[in-house]
Write a protein that holds these residues in place. Structure first.
Motif, PDB file in Angstrom:
ATOM      1  N   PHE A 160      25.734 -31.659  27.658  1.00  0.00           N
ATOM      2  CA  PHE A 160      25.214 -32.195  26.405  1.00  0.00           C
ATOM      3  C   PHE A 160      26.140 -31.865  25.236  1.00  0.00           C
ATOM      4  N   ARG A 161      26.575 -30.618  25.141  1.00  0.00           N
ATOM      5  CA  ARG A 161      27.486 -30.222  24.060  1.00  0.00           C
ATOM      6  C   ARG A 161      28.770 -31.026  24.092  1.00  0.00           C
ATOM      7  N   SER A 162      29.286 -31.297  25.287  1.00  0.00           N
ATOM      8  CA  SER A 162      30.527 -32.061  25.383  1.00  0.00           C
ATOM      9  C   SER A 162      30.330 -33.503  24.923  1.00  0.00           C
ATOM     10  N   ALA A 163      29.115 -34.009  25.018  1.00  0.00           N
ATOM     11  CA  ALA A 163      28.826 -35.372  24.579  1.00  0.00           C
ATOM     12  C   ALA A 163      28.646 -35.447  23.065  1.00  0.00           C
ATOM     13  N   VAL A 164      27.914 -34.513  22.491  1.00  0.00           N
ATOM     14  CA  VAL A 164      27.646 -34.569  21.052  1.00  0.00           C
ATOM     15  C   VAL A 164      28.847 -34.124  20.219  1.00  0.00           C
ATOM     16  N   ASN A 165      29.801 -33.451  20.808  1.00  0.00           N
ATOM     17  CA  ASN A 165      30.970 -32.971  20.069  1.00  0.00           C
ATOM     18  C   ASN A 165      32.175 -33.898  20.171  1.00  0.00           C
ATOM     19  N   GLN A 166      31.960 -35.141  20.544  1.00  0.00           N
ATOM     20  CA  GLN A 166      33.065 -36.095  20.643  1.00  0.00           C
ATOM     21  C   GLN A 166      33.703 -36.325  19.274  1.00  0.00           C
ATOM     22  N   THR A 167      34.968 -36.712  19.255  1.00  0.00           N
ATOM     23  CA  THR A 167      35.670 -36.971  18.003  1.00  0.00           C
ATOM     24  C   THR A 167      35.179 -38.246  17.329  1.00  0.00           C
ATOM     25  N   ILE A 168      34.470 -39.081  18.052  1.00  0.00           N
ATOM     26  CA  ILE A 168      33.836 -40.281  17.514  1.00  0.00           C
ATOM     27  C   ILE A 168      32.334 -40.130  17.726  1.00  0.00           C
TER      28      ILE A 168
END
Length: 77
Positions: free
Chosen positions: A23-31
């Motif tokens: 989840f963190r890797s998804a919400v922390n995207q550069t876009i």
């Protein structure tokens, strides 16, 4: 404004200890992306079927035991 990308992240009960990393890797995207996180009572495929209703023009799928690189969405677009 609707994000360009919706990331679907289904998980089962036995993923509860590891889904936070995904989840963190998804919400922390550069876009900025919409992240749809859902527990599926039967199979993760049930949540994946909801992708047909996404309002964004692009969808991505992320398994609960995986993670996205910080610029994954940016690179794909």
């Amino acid at each position: 404004m609707t994000p360009l990308v919706t990331i679907f992240l289904p998980f089962a009960d036995y993923h509860k200890g590891i889904v936070e990393r995904a989840f963190r890797s998804a919400v922390n995207q550069t876009i900025e992306c919409e992240v749809v996180l859902g527990a599926s009572p039967g199979t993760p495929a049930l949540l994946r079927n909801q992708a047909m209703n996404a309002k964004s023009p692009f969808v991505a799928f992320l398994d609960a035991d995986d993670r996205l690189e910080l610029n994954f969405v940016e690179e794909c677009l």
